[in-house]
Design an enzyme around this catalytic site. Structure first.
Site, PDB file in Angstrom:
ATOM      1  N   GLU A  76     -29.374  16.171 -23.131  1.00 37.67           N
ATOM      2  CA  GLU A  76     -29.945  14.820 -22.519  1.00 37.67           C
ATOM      3  C   GLU A  76     -30.507  14.059 -23.599  1.00 37.67           C
ATOM      4  O   GLU A  76     -31.420  14.543 -24.304  1.00 37.67           O
ATOM      5  CB  GLU A  76     -30.752  15.192 -21.253  1.00 37.67           C
ATOM      6  CG  GLU A  76     -31.015  13.996 -20.711  1.00 37.67           C
ATOM      7  CD  GLU A  76     -31.936  14.357 -19.476  1.00 37.67           C
ATOM      8  OE1 GLU A  76     -31.413  14.138 -18.360  1.00 37.67           O
ATOM      9  OE2 GLU A  76     -33.292  14.857 -19.594  1.00 37.67           O
ATOM     10  N   TYR A  93     -29.263   5.817 -21.298  1.00 37.80           N
ATOM     11  CA  TYR A  93     -29.255   7.263 -21.120  1.00 37.80           C
ATOM     12  C   TYR A  93     -28.095   7.882 -21.265  1.00 37.80           C
ATOM     13  O   TYR A  93     -26.989   7.405 -21.016  1.00 37.80           O
ATOM     14  CB  TYR A  93     -29.751   7.547 -19.336  1.00 37.80           C
ATOM     15  CG  TYR A  93     -29.457   8.883 -18.972  1.00 37.80           C
ATOM     16  CD1 TYR A  93     -30.750   9.814 -19.075  1.00 37.80           C
ATOM     17  CD2 TYR A  93     -28.251   9.463 -18.763  1.00 37.80           C
ATOM     18  CE1 TYR A  93     -30.493  11.066 -18.725  1.00 37.80           C
ATOM     19  CE2 TYR A  93     -28.350  10.700 -18.494  1.00 37.80           C
ATOM     20  CZ  TYR A  93     -29.400  11.618 -18.132  1.00 37.80           C
ATOM     21  OH  TYR A  93     -29.301  12.776 -17.876  1.00 37.80           O
TER      22      TYR A  93
END
Ligand code: GDP
Ligand code: MN
Length: 387
Positions: free
Chosen positions: A197, A109
């Site tokens: 993101e 992530y």
């Protein structure tokens, strides 16, 4: 403003952030032709909607042949994709991204947002990629590494390396991650992002670091200097009521509650939402008709509130300064005449021309409850919505 994954990937590619090769398609036939042309060993077909969680909801499919790409695309286009981010109403898929299937060794992530209290950009990285990061943050916050970047100095290479080491990368992958992270940071700054993101960012079998997914949000207030970003707006993905409001010059944000609010001034609109919550209710919207709204704008605003089926009561809270109370009253009456009001209406008016406004409402024959002050009116609105 949000953009689609395929648009984000095109943009990131210009900032040296590696992305899989791919192309957007609007139909099964087009998808099959694109796949033949791309000629990969494996293809990924990904629904393009402004929401995450597509993988679990059937919006991401890995297939082997162009014919399968065509078939899967045909199935996906027109389908209503319901993910944990779309709400139960889902989103209709009208385009897909056809991408080269990646050989995934590890999923990470990587995210960036602005930390307003620290006045810095915070970069977050975790080995727990491809899953909901909110879940990781709740259960095991130590699995998320944070780097704070002072924008006057910029992201330092040692910070990107620290992220790479935290992710357990070594050898050439470290430098690849450094290029990736700094590329994303540069895109964030240059295009005035509010969020970037990459979930997952992956390490491939042959040691590359690539963005398998990409989500970018942009600061609306900076769009005037990012015309290229503004051009990526997809009206189909935006809240229809919010779009309508923008067109008539009203500030409107759709929310999940059941009390429609018609207010003038952003500050009063915020405190109206607060006082509704304080009395145990939930606002259905934020609506600021502004200081100089016309009767037409008020009528339009009122119709927008009433068009929401969730609205079980309407709370009009006006402090007439520049705004005149009779203008508000006229707007309410004309909207009521046009569309009819079937839910309880609670009005608190104060300020300029208040007597005239009250008189117009009293003579309108509308069933209106009034409050002598904001607190009493809010309590009545909550009670009306719940009964
Ligand atoms: P999201 O569910 O909307 O966040 O969509 P993602 O783009 O993150 O895709 C969801 C998941 O699909 C990823 O976490 C991967 O596990 C998987 N996926 C996406 N692209 C590929 C690919 O090229 N190959 C393989 N094997 N899996 C992929
Ligand atoms: Mn994802």
């Amino acid at each position: 403003m949000n953009i689609h994954e395929y648009q984000a990937k095109e943009l990131l590619d210009n900032f040296s952030v590696k992305v899989p090769a791919g192309k957007v398609a609007f139909s099964g036939e087009e998808a099959e032709l694109i796949a033949k042309d791309l000629n990969f060993n494996k293809y990924v077909v990904k629904a393009q909607v402004h929401a995450g969680g597509r993988g679990k909801a059937g919006g991401v499919k890995v297939v082997d042949t162009p014919a399968d790409v065509g078939q899967v695309t045909t199935d996906m286009i027109g389908m209503k994709l319901v993910t944990h981010q779309t709400g139960p109403e889902g989103k209709i898929v009208s385009k897909v991204l056809i991408e080269e299937g990646s050989d995934i060794a590890k999923e990470f992530y990587l995210g960036m947002v602005i930390d307003r209290s620290k006045e810095k950009i915070v970069i977050m990285a975790s080995k727990e990629g491809g899953v909901e990061i909110e879940e990781v943050a709740r259960k095991s916050p130590e699995k998320i590494h944070k780097e704070y970047v002072d924008t006057s100095v910029g992201l330092q290479p040692f910070q990107s390396r620290r992220i790479a080491y935290f992710l357990g990368l070594d050898g050439k992958a470290v430098n690849k991650a450094v290029v990736f992270v700094s590329g994303l940071y540069n895109a964030f700054i240059e295009k005035d992002c509010s969020l970037a993101e990459i979930n997952p960012m992956v390490l491939t079998g042959d040691g590359e670091i690539i963005a398998l997914d990409g989500k970018l949000n942009f600061d609306d207030n900076a769009l005037f200097r990012n015309k290229d970003i503004e051009a990526l707006r997809d009206p189909q993905e935006e809240d229809q009521l919010e779009l309508e409001a923008k067109e008539v010059g009203i500030s409107f944000v759709n929310l999940d509650g059941n009390i429609g609010c018609l207010v003038n001034g952003a500050g009063l609109a915020m405190s109206t939402m607060d006082i509704i919550k304080f009395h145990g209710g939930e606002p259905a919207n934020f609506l600021d008709v502004g200081g100089g709204a016309t009767t037409e704008q008020v009528t339009q605003a009122f119709k927008m509130i009433l068009s929401d089926d969730n609205v079980k009561a309407v709370f009009v809270n006006i402090f007439g300064g520049i705004m005149k109370c009779d203008t508000i009253a006229e707007g309410i009456i004309s909207a009521a005449n046009e569309v009819g009001i079937e839910v309880p209406l609670i009005v608190r008016l104060e300020g300029t021309n208040v007597e005239l406004g009250r008189k117009l409402l009293a003579e309108s024959g509308l069933n209106i409850q009034t409050g002598t002050d904001m607190r009493e009116a809010a309590a009545k609105a909550v009670e009306a919505a719940n009964s």
